[in-house]
Design a protein around this motif. Sequence first.
Motif, PDB file in Angstrom:
ATOM      1  N   GLU A 236       0.830  -1.204   0.000  1.00 22.13           N
ATOM      2  CA  GLU A 236       0.000   0.000   0.000  1.00 22.13           C
ATOM      3  C   GLU A 236       0.865   1.256   0.000  1.00 22.13           C
ATOM      4  N   SER A 237       2.048   1.182   0.589  1.00 20.87           N
ATOM      5  CA  SER A 237       2.938   2.354   0.641  1.00 20.87           C
ATOM      6  C   SER A 237       3.467   2.745  -0.739  1.00 20.87           C
ATOM      7  N   CYS A 238       3.322   1.865  -1.712  1.00 15.29           N
ATOM      8  CA  CYS A 238       3.803   2.137  -3.081  1.00 15.29           C
ATOM      9  C   CYS A 238       2.770   2.872  -3.925  1.00 15.29           C
ATOM     10  N   ARG A 239       1.568   3.033  -3.422  1.00 13.37           N
ATOM     11  CA  ARG A 239       0.468   3.538  -4.246  1.00 13.37           C
ATOM     12  C   ARG A 239       0.778   4.901  -4.862  1.00 13.37           C
ATOM     13  N   GLU A 240       1.241   5.838  -4.075  1.00 10.87           N
ATOM     14  CA  GLU A 240       1.496   7.177  -4.604  1.00 10.87           C
ATOM     15  C   GLU A 240       2.577   7.154  -5.675  1.00 10.87           C
ATOM     16  N   PHE A 241       3.625   6.377  -5.451  1.00 12.62           N
ATOM     17  CA  PHE A 241       4.690   6.254  -6.448  1.00 12.62           C
ATOM     18  C   PHE A 241       4.152   5.666  -7.751  1.00 12.62           C
ATOM     19  N   ILE A 242       3.336   4.629  -7.646  1.00 11.90           N
ATOM     20  CA  ILE A 242       2.773   3.975  -8.825  1.00 11.90           C
ATOM     21  C   ILE A 242       1.849   4.915  -9.591  1.00 11.90           C
TER      22      ILE A 242
END
Length: 474
Positions: free
Chosen positions: A159-165
């Motif tokens: 979930e912590s990757c969402r903004e990067f993705i």
Amino acid sequence: MIKRILFPAVCSLVLASCSFAEVVEAPRYNVVIMMSDDHGREALGSYGNPVVQTPNLDRLAESGLRFTNAFCTSASCAASRSTILTGLHNHANGTFGHTHSYHHFSSYDTVRSLPAMLSEAGYRTGRVGKKHYAPESVYPFDFGVDQREFDRDDVAASESCREFIAEEGPFFLYWCSFNPHRDERTVNTHPHRPNTFGNPDNAFAGDTEQTFSEDEVIVPSFLSDTPEVRAELAQYYQSIARLDRGIGRLIDVLKEEGKYDSTLIIYMADNGAAFPGSKTTLYDAGMRLPFIVKMPESASGGEVVDELVSWVDITPTLLDFAGATPADAEFQGESFLPLLERSADYEGRSEIFASHTFHEITNYYPMRVIRTKKYKFIWNVAYQIPYPFASDLWDSASWQAVRRDNSEYFGARKVADYLQRPQFELYDVENDPDEVVNLASHPEYSEMVKAYSAQLKEFQKETKDPWVLKWEYD
């Protein structure tokens, strides 16, 4: 078949029919590597295990390619990852063993890594989770989250990757779980005190732990069917199930952000399971690993690929896929992109090479290996000394039971043969998958030993392996 659409190719095709101003750069595909820590291929549903629960990885295999002959080059975390991210064997990039603490191995400052080269080509680069590479200057990422912030919570890590993705522009995401690596805890309430493999006492928020019965686990042939092994396998399966849920969440994030269809997704492990007979060895349990690839915009899936591929091939393949290979780049692996594109012109490898030197700084045991589809040849460079144990494998309930019971065998292999190895090992892996009948001492195989020895020397010379000197100076 997936075809890469790159700006130079577009220009060459359309310049004759339109002005340069009318040429629009085609979108570039994203790349995601999902890396587990110590996950053997014997513990996935798609690789034939009906007990361990890996539904998300199994669905990924159903939508992509599942490889049956994929190999790491060194069955040790940092050394293996250095090869994956550079296209160079660990003896060539400088990461001879672990990077952390007093082990302190690291890549040479002159090494060019996958994230660095993709960044130069215009990719956003991000990582989450276990690093186990050094120095950071060689492995630069624009975005990074240390998974220790999440403990073993892979769902939260994804979930912590969402903004990067979600951001604009092509990206490379290096997602690395700590699961199912052993940790420093044991289940003290259990009579056999198995390692917990990172399993929490209470489920993480928003997640539900899945436990397994010791009676139902499947004991692979490289392990003995003992209560201690079964107890540890049950913990291992639980850690793998949590890993799978984290992968499921990452795939959901890609879909929800509209990036799934435009992303090349790879699932792989750095080395085999953290049990004696697997991790730190270059027997197949340690180096023949799960490898699943989902190509972008692919309408087909569920194919099984038996061609030989190596972790040293990952960087050149991904750079080839991205159209980002520097003109002056030098790799010791080779691109297998035509294989991913299912090209009929792909000739394939006839063999792969492996190179292991250290695990921890105290675990010096250099091995150089040739693996074909039929044979495995191992040169134990320091064969005069006993095989050294990684500290967590030595302390494991599985191995301590062997010592307590003075067992003759551990799995299919004699304990004495595991601890004191000959200079050369040669196995017919087609007929002897457990690698227990060493053919190197048989007179009828003497010419094969000579031929493989010469081939290893040539490999070492080509890859600037310092241990090539040991053929002359023992």
